[in-house]
Design a protein around this motif. Structure first.
Motif, PDB file in Angstrom:
ATOM      1  N   VAL A  84      -5.182  -6.640   5.384  1.00 28.88           N
ATOM      2  CA  VAL A  84      -4.248  -5.943   6.274  1.00 28.88           C
ATOM      3  C   VAL A  84      -4.073  -4.517   5.773  1.00 28.88           C
ATOM      4  O   VAL A  84      -4.165  -4.250   4.568  1.00 28.88           O
ATOM      5  N   VAL A  85      -3.797  -3.597   6.687  1.00 28.86           N
ATOM      6  CA  VAL A  85      -3.723  -2.189   6.328  1.00 28.86           C
ATOM      7  C   VAL A  85      -2.530  -1.889   5.432  1.00 28.86           C
ATOM      8  O   VAL A  85      -2.524  -0.890   4.708  1.00 28.86           O
ATOM      9  N   ASN A  86      -1.544  -2.746   5.426  1.00 28.11           N
ATOM     10  CA  ASN A  86      -0.324  -2.497   4.660  1.00 28.11           C
ATOM     11  C   ASN A  86      -0.408  -2.966   3.211  1.00 28.11           C
ATOM     12  O   ASN A  86       0.551  -2.803   2.459  1.00 28.11           O
TER      13      ASN A  86
ATOM     14  N   PRO B 293      -6.270  -3.423  -0.748  1.00 25.16           N
ATOM     15  CA  PRO B 293      -7.340  -4.426  -0.629  1.00 25.16           C
ATOM     16  C   PRO B 293      -7.675  -5.038  -1.980  1.00 25.16           C
ATOM     17  O   PRO B 293      -7.925  -4.318  -2.953  1.00 25.16           O
TER      18      PRO B 293
ATOM     19  N   ALA C 257       0.800  -1.219   0.000  1.00 25.07           N
ATOM     20  CA  ALA C 257       0.000   0.000   0.000  1.00 25.07           C
ATOM     21  C   ALA C 257       0.832   1.267   0.000  1.00 25.07           C
ATOM     22  O   ALA C 257       0.354   2.326  -0.429  1.00 25.07           O
TER      23      ALA C 257
ATOM     24  N   ASN D   2      -7.336  -1.434  -6.302  1.00 26.66           N
ATOM     25  CA  ASN D   2      -7.930  -1.272  -4.980  1.00 26.66           C
ATOM     26  C   ASN D   2      -9.420  -1.611  -4.995  1.00 26.66           C
ATOM     27  O   ASN D   2     -10.250  -0.823  -5.476  1.00 26.66           O
TER      28      ASN D   2
END
Length: 255
Positions: A83-85, A88, A37, A46
């Protein structure tokens, strides 16, 4: 005959409705491409952005929904990524499309699908939409409602017997009402809104005993004198669908 609790009515009360919304149920999946990300977002697709654009697309359609169709679209995102990293790459949504008539359900569902797919197309994500039948709109039998109302007057003052008109939720009694004479009154004795943590039974007799008595009395009215009233209702009832037509409608909503 089916009865349901009446929201925010702690005292003995009956609301006699005429109709309700129907709905179809939908799951929507946006499939993108995972990437770092921060280090390489340009290499990803995304799926969360696709979902947000799809939902905004539906919101842009709301001004086209006619007031008399009572359209409702109320989605939830059940998966927003892993996960935020990471960009998506798998985002999922669930929703209903509700409306007053079967025709409005079908037309609105097609509009919603276009908008949701446009969200995926905008960012290059794949959009997978699955729709299944929910409930058809409720159409209460006026004559059966009249018999039920006359029994309500045995227990309640006139001010506590309400004209419920149309309600915006949906019920499986809607399907039944399209085929045979049906009613679906609401009965008080509870506080709080439906489907909320504030919902609470305040008067057990009003919430449970009273509706049982009212239905029992209505059944007796339908069966006395050789079921004269019951036979009259059945004779003059015009179903919306035959069994075959009903199954065809269900199949058309299943895609």
């Amino acid at each position: 005959m089916m009865v349901h609790s009446l929201k925010n009515s702690p005292k003995p009360t009956v609301s006699i409705g005429k109709s309700s919304n129907g709905f179809v149920a939908k799951t929507i999946q946006y499939i993108g491409k995972v990437a770092h990300a921060a280090e390489a977002p340009d290499e990803g697709v995304n799926a969360l952005n696709a979902a947000m654009l799809g939902l905004m697309g539906v919101n842009a359609l709301r001004e086209t929904f006619r007031d008399e169709d009572y359209i409702r679209f109320h989605p939830i995102i059940t998966k927003g990524g892993d996960v935020v990293n990471s960009v998506p790459d798998d985002v999922r949504i669930e929703s209903y499309v509700r409306a007053r008539t079967i025709d409005a359900m079908a037309k609105t569902n097609r509009k919603v699908d276009r908008a949701l797919k446009a969200g995926g197309d905008a960012v290059g994500a794949k959009t997978v939409i699955k729709t299944i039948p929910g409930y058809l709109p409720l159409e209460c039998c006026a004559k059966l409602n009249d018999i039920y109302k006359s029994n309500c007057k045995e227990f309640l003052p006139e001010k506590s017997i309400l004209d419920g008109g149309h309600f915006f939720a949906s019920t499986d009694m809607g399907d039944i009402s399209q085929l045979i004479p049906s009613i679906h009154p609401y009965v008080g004795g509870v506080s709080g809104n439906l489907h909320s943590k504030e919902f609470n039974v305040e008067d057990y007799r009003a919430a449970c005993i009273l509706p049982a008595k009212l239905f029992a009395m209505t059944v007796i009215d339908l069966l006395v004198n050789g079921a004269e009233k019951g036979k009259d209702i059945v004779k003059n009832f015009k179903p919306k669908f035959s069994k075959e037509e009903y199954l065809k409608v269900m199949d058309e909503f299943n895609n």
